[in-house]
Design a protein around this motif. Sequence first.
Motif, PDB file in Angstrom:
ATOM      1  N   GLY A 271      18.597  -2.543  36.487  1.00  0.00           N
ATOM      2  CA  GLY A 271      19.820  -2.322  37.270  1.00  0.00           C
ATOM      3  C   GLY A 271      20.781  -1.362  36.591  1.00  0.00           C
ATOM      4  O   GLY A 271      21.297  -0.437  37.216  1.00  0.00           O
ATOM      5  N   SER A 272      20.997  -1.568  35.298  1.00  0.00           N
ATOM      6  CA  SER A 272      21.979  -0.700  34.612  1.00  0.00           C
ATOM      7  C   SER A 272      21.433   0.721  34.484  1.00  0.00           C
ATOM      8  O   SER A 272      22.196   1.688  34.438  1.00  0.00           O
ATOM      9  CB  SER A 272      22.330  -1.265  33.237  1.00  0.00           C
ATOM     10  OG  SER A 272      21.222  -1.206  32.361  1.00  0.00           O
ATOM     11  N   ALA A 273      20.120   0.856  34.450  1.00  0.00           N
ATOM     12  CA  ALA A 273      19.530   2.198  34.365  1.00  0.00           C
ATOM     13  C   ALA A 273      19.657   2.922  35.709  1.00  0.00           C
ATOM     14  O   ALA A 273      20.065   4.077  35.771  1.00  0.00           O
ATOM     15  CB  ALA A 273      18.068   2.105  33.955  1.00  0.00           C
ATOM     16  N   LEU A 274      19.327   2.209  36.794  1.00  0.00           N
ATOM     17  CA  LEU A 274      19.409   2.839  38.117  1.00  0.00           C
ATOM     18  C   LEU A 274      20.860   3.136  38.488  1.00  0.00           C
ATOM     19  O   LEU A 274      21.150   4.083  39.225  1.00  0.00           O
ATOM     20  CB  LEU A 274      18.773   1.942  39.178  1.00  0.00           C
ATOM     21  CG  LEU A 274      17.253   1.843  39.147  1.00  0.00           C
ATOM     22  CD1 LEU A 274      16.782   0.752  40.115  1.00  0.00           C
ATOM     23  CD2 LEU A 274      16.618   3.186  39.510  1.00  0.00           C
ATOM     24  N   LEU A 275      21.789   2.326  37.978  1.00  0.00           N
ATOM     25  CA  LEU A 275      23.209   2.489  38.315  1.00  0.00           C
ATOM     26  C   LEU A 275      23.975   3.280  37.261  1.00  0.00           C
ATOM     27  O   LEU A 275      25.188   3.460  37.373  1.00  0.00           O
ATOM     28  CB  LEU A 275      23.864   1.119  38.507  1.00  0.00           C
ATOM     29  CG  LEU A 275      23.536   0.423  39.826  1.00  0.00           C
ATOM     30  CD1 LEU A 275      23.957  -1.036  39.777  1.00  0.00           C
ATOM     31  CD2 LEU A 275      24.190   1.156  40.990  1.00  0.00           C
TER      32      LEU A 275
END
Lengths: 407, 407
Positions: A271-275
């Motif tokens: 999630g933190s990578a995609l966001l």
Amino acid sequence: MLDQHNNKRKRGHAMATDRSRYAARGVSSGKEDVHRAIEPLERGLFPGAFCTIFPDIAGDPAFGSIQHVDGAGTKSSLAYMASLEGFDSSVWEGIAQDSLVMNVDDLACVGAVGRMHVSQIIGRNKFLIPAEAVEAIIIGCKRFCDKMREFGFDLVYVGGETADLPDLVRTVTVDNSVSTRVRLTEVIDASRMVPGDVIIGFSSTGQARWENRPNSGIGSNGLTNARHDALSNYYTAVPESHSPQVPKTLVYRGDYRLGDPLPGDSHFTIGSALLSPTRTYLPLIRRLLELAPVGQIHGLIHCSGGGQTKIGKFGGPGNRYVKDYCFFVPPLFAMLQDRSGLSWKEMFAVYNMGHRLEAVVPESAEWACFAAATWAGIEARRVGQVERSSSGKNEVVIVVPEGTFTY
Amino acid sequence: MLDQHNNKRKRGHAMATDRSRYAARGVSSGKEDVHRAIEPLERGLFPGAFCTIFPDIAGDPAFGSIQHVDGAGTKSSLAYMASLEGFDSSVWEGIAQDSLVMNVDDLACVGAVGRMHVSQIIGRNKFLIPAEAVEAIIIGCKRFCDKMREFGFDLVYVGGETADLPDLVRTVTVDNSVSTRVRLTEVIDASRMVPGDVIIGFSSTGQARWENRPNSGIGSNGLTNARHDALSNYYTAVPESHSPQVPKTLVYRGDYRLGDPLPGDSHFTIGSALLSPTRTYLPLIRRLLELAPVGQIHGLIHCSGGGQTKIGKFGGPGNRYVKDYCFFVPPLFAMLQDRSGLSWKEMFAVYNMGHRLEAVVPESAEWACFAAATWAGIEARRVGQVERSSSGKNEVVIVVPEGTFTY
């Protein structure tokens, strides 16, 4: 994801299987259908420039005006899903940055680094998006402007709109409009890119001096496919996060939950990578313009929609852009290729794959690129060079361990 | 429907029953929740003006810059429904005009009638919205600019974006960004409206000299309620045209099909009346500014969101805006009140109810308003006057056959 109705000419070719998946998800890397509609639009004072430059709104013959619109695309749908899983409001501030950077980094690519007027347009489904989220999106936009002001950019937030459109918007849309002026003698006109120039890539990962955490390298392009290819069918429980017209077999067909670790990079969860908020290169570009005379910068390319193939739309005709020393593919993009089954060729045509900005300069100006990058804390390397194509048309050739791809 | 994050202060009060219906449809006439987020935003060089005016983007101390964003709201959902029923592509051109007029008429209300740079932002669900519709929306925007150029307006279409966002957009969203400059000595500052001034209303119906068919009077506000209150449950067969979160009892609860005749007006069907493109008053305003010295125009109010109560947000404090000679309620609005059961008081706070532009001038300048209106082919009348309120706060009092309403 977004398609400028002007200079941003799009390439049409992608492998059939990839294209069919795009089509099935209602997105495309080509958008040929819309192009008919916009063909008659003029290309402005510098037809080959990265952005369309119009005669000055103030009537000064020494200046041109640019008004740019773009947005965060479906990355906001991902932010909504993350907020449901307990991610804090910083995901919404990130969306504000995504939308803004898709505008200001395009503008900087023509040498426009003066005063910019920034408007924000938010369309929300009030049933699902609370005021706190809207607040974070507005604050995020203002904070980004404030941060850039620390680096000498006169970014003025002039307001915006929040529309309650539940009958139109599933969750929330976030767009910006940014207008600015540029002195015509300072315009970076990508039509100046010529055989013999070198191509310097600036990493989309790591942590720049103006960032307070590492960046995964993602921008705001290809998020529809990234979401559906990476995330597991657990998220089919969030129907408002995707189109009901997409075939079930293409909805959230991956293996991950947002909280899962990103394979190969301990800094990030999926999630933190995609966001990860889209990096801005503004301070680096400004530094570069201080170090090198504008005439020495033949082109600045923002590798957004079209990824590493975007450069092929500019310069020439007859330029062959050979990139044979690209950055290693960041873990996020490697994961996306693995899960999506998209060909590597298409991956390089959708995502930046390691650098989202490239400068095209004569070898004599290479040092300025490296100096600016070092100051910025961003890794840079000569990823390739401009040659003459045999076909007389522009070509992009990418030579990487994954293969050699010609566009 | 749209809420400018700046000068456009919103009134909070509406009758509870009306407000609950708004809330149940995910829209509001108040949008108080968002206001907290935008409170800290500055109000620009003329805090009491109809639009926020910032220091000139070109740095000229004699000028101010304005960048305005707004859109067609859910009127585009209605255009989609109409296209399914065989309405031609002119409905899409109309949506382009709706979105643009919501911007340019606001700008003209501060006296900005110089060069305007126009960008367009389209978000579509490619599964449902064909390229022909996008083409018509783009062409419609350009045609409007061309038409206004015939009347001396330098409207420059500088391009835009079409985003394929099926995971975010049910059908299609259409917005514009318009930027312009205004000489500070020519700014119409609504804070100049004082007791003793007269209020001249300019009809939203009829056919202006620059229009090729009659206008129903509708703008681009209140369309969510208008659609659901006027149209019959036949349209529940088009689920993509509304939010699934709206209670079934509030979805398409009216009696009409789009092709049905509009009661009381043989010019229109229900569909053509609801989709009647938002009238622009630009040429009339320009003519008015030629006839009257700017100092004589104390205020120009675009009665969009907030309808006839909008004027109450400007001037004073302590102004009492009494409108006791309004236009007869146009048939479309009468039908909407009848079908919606909204109180007349709320109707006047949502829709323009007969005039979408008003000029507030000393009696000595009234003639210029009438002369400009006559030239434009638009009916005008003195709808009321500005008095001093006893409360010390601004008040709006509407005296019509339907009742006397104080806001």
